[in-house]
Design a protein around this motif. Sequence first.
Motif, PDB file in Angstrom:
ATOM      1  N   VAL A 151       0.874  -1.175   0.000  1.00 54.87           N
ATOM      2  CA  VAL A 151       0.000   0.000   0.000  1.00 54.87           C
ATOM      3  C   VAL A 151       0.907   1.219   0.000  1.00 54.87           C
ATOM      4  N   ASN A 152       0.849   1.984  -1.082  1.00 51.00           N
ATOM      5  CA  ASN A 152       1.824   3.058  -1.258  1.00 51.00           C
ATOM      6  C   ASN A 152       1.154   4.432  -1.334  1.00 51.00           C
ATOM      7  N   ASP A 153       1.323   5.207  -0.300  1.00 51.03           N
ATOM      8  CA  ASP A 153       0.862   6.599  -0.254  1.00 51.03           C
ATOM      9  C   ASP A 153      -0.590   6.747  -0.706  1.00 51.03           C
ATOM     10  N   VAL A 154      -1.483   5.940  -0.108  1.00 47.69           N
ATOM     11  CA  VAL A 154      -2.879   5.947  -0.544  1.00 47.69           C
ATOM     12  C   VAL A 154      -3.661   7.098   0.083  1.00 47.69           C
ATOM     13  N   HIS A 155      -4.269   7.894  -0.782  1.00 45.76           N
ATOM     14  CA  HIS A 155      -5.191   8.944  -0.355  1.00 45.76           C
ATOM     15  C   HIS A 155      -6.571   8.561  -0.863  1.00 45.76           C
ATOM     16  N   LYS A 156      -7.603   8.858  -0.080  1.00 43.12           N
ATOM     17  CA  LYS A 156      -8.951   8.558  -0.558  1.00 43.12           C
ATOM     18  C   LYS A 156      -9.959   9.587  -0.072  1.00 43.12           C
ATOM     19  N   ARG A 157     -10.740  10.088  -0.994  1.00 39.47           N
ATOM     20  CA  ARG A 157     -11.930  10.837  -0.617  1.00 39.47           C
ATOM     21  C   ARG A 157     -13.039  10.439  -1.573  1.00 39.47           C
ATOM     22  N   TYR A 158     -14.273  10.496  -1.100  1.00 36.57           N
ATOM     23  CA  TYR A 158     -15.406  10.049  -1.906  1.00 36.57           C
ATOM     24  C   TYR A 158     -16.007  11.204  -2.692  1.00 36.57           C
ATOM     25  N   LYS A 159     -16.608  10.832  -3.814  1.00 38.34           N
ATOM     26  CA  LYS A 159     -17.391  11.810  -4.556  1.00 38.34           C
ATOM     27  C   LYS A 159     -18.704  12.001  -3.807  1.00 38.34           C
ATOM     28  N   THR A 160     -19.158  13.221  -3.678  1.00 38.52           N
ATOM     29  CA  THR A 160     -20.478  13.444  -3.089  1.00 38.52           C
ATOM     30  C   THR A 160     -21.311  14.229  -4.099  1.00 38.52           C
ATOM     31  N   GLU A 161     -22.544  14.497  -3.718  1.00 38.34           N
ATOM     32  CA  GLU A 161     -23.430  15.259  -4.602  1.00 38.34           C
ATOM     33  C   GLU A 161     -22.857  16.654  -4.870  1.00 38.34           C
ATOM     34  N   HIS A 162     -22.081  17.146  -3.898  1.00 39.79           N
ATOM     35  CA  HIS A 162     -21.584  18.518  -4.010  1.00 39.79           C
ATOM     36  C   HIS A 162     -20.078  18.525  -4.253  1.00 39.79           C
ATOM     37  N   GLY A 163     -19.614  17.646  -5.155  1.00 38.86           N
ATOM     38  CA  GLY A 163     -18.178  17.622  -5.451  1.00 38.86           C
ATOM     39  C   GLY A 163     -17.440  16.677  -4.520  1.00 38.86           C
ATOM     40  N   ALA A 164     -16.135  16.882  -4.401  1.00 33.14           N
ATOM     41  CA  ALA A 164     -15.312  15.963  -3.627  1.00 33.14           C
ATOM     42  C   ALA A 164     -15.564  16.136  -2.137  1.00 33.14           C
ATOM     43  N   GLY A 165     -15.656  15.027  -1.421  1.00 30.22           N
ATOM     44  CA  GLY A 165     -15.856  15.068   0.028  1.00 30.22           C
ATOM     45  C   GLY A 165     -14.542  15.314   0.738  1.00 30.22           C
ATOM     46  N   LYS A 166     -14.552  15.167   2.071  1.00 27.68           N
ATOM     47  CA  LYS A 166     -13.282  15.410   2.750  1.00 27.68           C
ATOM     48  C   LYS A 166     -12.432  14.138   2.778  1.00 27.68           C
ATOM     49  N   TRP A 167     -11.142  14.315   3.009  1.00 29.37           N
ATOM     50  CA  TRP A 167     -10.227  13.179   2.925  1.00 29.37           C
ATOM     51  C   TRP A 167     -10.533  12.167   4.010  1.00 29.37           C
ATOM     52  N   VAL A 168     -10.651  10.895   3.608  1.00 26.55           N
ATOM     53  CA  VAL A 168     -10.838   9.819   4.573  1.00 26.55           C
ATOM     54  C   VAL A 168      -9.474   9.256   4.953  1.00 26.55           C
ATOM     55  N   LEU A 169      -8.654   9.026   3.944  1.00 25.33           N
ATOM     56  CA  LEU A 169      -7.295   8.518   4.182  1.00 25.33           C
ATOM     57  C   LEU A 169      -6.317   9.494   3.535  1.00 25.33           C
ATOM     58  N   GLN A 170      -5.242   9.753   4.236  1.00 25.88           N
ATOM     59  CA  GLN A 170      -4.257  10.695   3.700  1.00 25.88           C
ATOM     60  C   GLN A 170      -2.855  10.145   3.883  1.00 25.88           C
ATOM     61  N   GLY A 171      -2.338   9.536   2.819  1.00 26.29           N
ATOM     62  CA  GLY A 171      -0.957   9.070   2.873  1.00 26.29           C
ATOM     63  C   GLY A 171      -0.776   7.816   3.710  1.00 26.29           C
ATOM     64  N   VAL A 172      -1.479   6.752   3.325  1.00 25.15           N
ATOM     65  CA  VAL A 172      -1.337   5.480   4.041  1.00 25.15           C
ATOM     66  C   VAL A 172      -0.259   4.638   3.361  1.00 25.15           C
ATOM     67  N   ASN A 173       0.709   4.184   4.160  1.00 25.34           N
ATOM     68  CA  ASN A 173       1.812   3.371   3.650  1.00 25.34           C
ATOM     69  C   ASN A 173       1.991   2.156   4.521  1.00 25.34           C
ATOM     70  N   PHE A 174       1.960   0.974   3.945  1.00 28.99           N
ATOM     71  CA  PHE A 174       2.477  -0.203   4.647  1.00 28.99           C
ATOM     72  C   PHE A 174       2.608  -1.362   3.672  1.00 28.99           C
ATOM     73  N   THR A 175       3.358  -2.366   4.086  1.00 33.49           N
ATOM     74  CA  THR A 175       3.538  -3.552   3.255  1.00 33.49           C
ATOM     75  C   THR A 175       3.168  -4.756   4.097  1.00 33.49           C
ATOM     76  N   ILE A 176       2.293  -5.588   3.550  1.00 29.98           N
ATOM     77  CA  ILE A 176       1.886  -6.782   4.283  1.00 29.98           C
ATOM     78  C   ILE A 176       2.622  -7.984   3.705  1.00 29.98           C
ATOM     79  N   PRO A 177       3.485  -8.627   4.489  1.00 30.87           N
ATOM     80  CA  PRO A 177       4.211  -9.786   3.973  1.00 30.87           C
ATOM     81  C   PRO A 177       3.278 -10.977   3.800  1.00 30.87           C
ATOM     82  N   GLN A 178       3.806 -12.007   3.148  1.00 33.89           N
ATOM     83  CA  GLN A 178       2.999 -13.196   2.891  1.00 33.89           C
ATOM     84  C   GLN A 178       2.617 -13.902   4.187  1.00 33.89           C
ATOM     85  N   ASN A 179       1.435 -14.504   4.177  1.00 30.08           N
ATOM     86  CA  ASN A 179       0.973 -15.335   5.291  1.00 30.08           C
ATOM     87  C   ASN A 179       0.926 -14.658   6.643  1.00 30.08           C
ATOM     88  N   LEU A 180       0.762 -13.349   6.649  1.00 29.04           N
ATOM     89  CA  LEU A 180       0.621 -12.660   7.922  1.00 29.04           C
ATOM     90  C   LEU A 180      -0.830 -12.211   8.056  1.00 29.04           C
TER      91      LEU A 180
END
Lengths: 220, 261
Positions: free
Chosen positions: A4-33
């Motif tokens: 997961v590399n620098d993930v930002h997410k905000r949803y579309k709403t009726e009135h344009g872009a909503g507020k940021w839900v995720l801002q700059g999420v980074n991590f790596t999940i190894p196998q079988n964890l």
Amino acid sequence: MIIVNDVHKRYKTEHGAGKWVLQGVNFTIPQNLSVGLIGKNGAGKSTLLRMIGGADHPTKGSIERRCKVSWPMGQGGLEGTLTGRQNAKFVCRVHGHQANLADRLAFIQDFSELGEAFDEPISTYSSGMRSRLQFGLSLAFDFDVYISDEVTAAGDAAFRKKAAEAFKTTTSRAGLIMVAHDEGTLRDFCQAGVWIDNGKAHWFDDIEDALKAYKDTLPK
Amino acid sequence: MTKTRNPLAITFDVWRAIFLREALDRLFDMRAAWFWLLMEPVMHIGFITALFTVVRLHKIAGADTAVWIIVGMLAFFLFRRTGIQVMYAVDCNSPMFAYRQVRPFDTAIVRGGLEGFLMVLVSAIILLTAAFLGHDVIPDDLIQTGIALLGLWLFGLGYGLVSSVLMALVPETEHILKILMMPLYLISGVIMPMGSVPLPYRDWLLLNPIANGLELVRQGYSQYYHMAPGASMSYLYLWALVSIMLGLMLYRRFDLKLVTQ
């Protein structure tokens, strides 16, 4: 491995872009964890799960899946007008199991304990029946990583016990990323934890530390 | 690690899954949905044919009235149904995008294929019935009829592809397209022969690719039919191919946007 590399997410709403839900999420999940996502309601746990499963996409950043990852199980993905069996058939075919369709269907019907309701439209199901079907579906395929949004919370006490055992067997040889509101479930299934707070993700190698960090922020 | 399928195999599996699911939905969604699928064109054809034959119009521009109406109506429905089904493909299948193997384009192309397939069945039933009632339903030029019908189907697909993306990006498009669809039935020459329209209006009406397609299908059907001069197969295919190319480009460009919430 899931990156997961620098993930930002905000949803579309009726009135344009909503507020940021995720801002700059980074991590790596190894196998079988097995990893549990922790955070308060609306922190973005399910959003992140959906994006890891590929059902939704980051506004910015990227998610790389270097193994066979399941769909985000436990929410959505069922068509109300079709019966349980027809929905199950669709999911089997999408995952390339045309050849052994009958076996998979028998397994799903048997495990979900829906009986004759398996041939009734999903819209007539109770929420418990729905989640039992989703649970059956989630165990019918082999993935390297299972993504579970409260699938383990399905049904009554007896079913939950059986489900937890089956889920444990399946996930013992694979990875798991889960959201659950019950701490016991998280401790049972997960080794590592990710605490999501204010749009950021904090990685903990031990789920206990993640739960502790989360609890420290709660008002006493 | 478990074995993975190649992208082509995944697409094929997904297409089969969507096709079977959509077919089920289309044929058995409500009580006897398949009956209404057949009845819609039958009612239109029956009503217009009755109307025309009551005024003793046994030939239209040299063709048997009933056959002329059946063929035009079926060709028009082929376009319209394909267009509308493809147009709503993304909208109606949004729960299925929970499985990331299912791309918006898959639902659109499969719906287009299914609708073409169903229209072949519907047409066969209606033509067979007309044959039993004593009409000559064998096309004189099977190849021209087939190519013109294919052109109409392709244009329906292209129209649906483009409009479905536009509708997802700008929801207001739906209203505009609905308003455009309404007079299409009349200006495409479903119930009036293009050849009877005086110039220069005929040339204006023939700017509509569907009107071209309908005339070509009818001429292929009966060689004595006086087709409107100026109806052109390449014009129909130009629209079909341009709209499909545009549709493909839009799906390529906005693939993520169609499933992102």
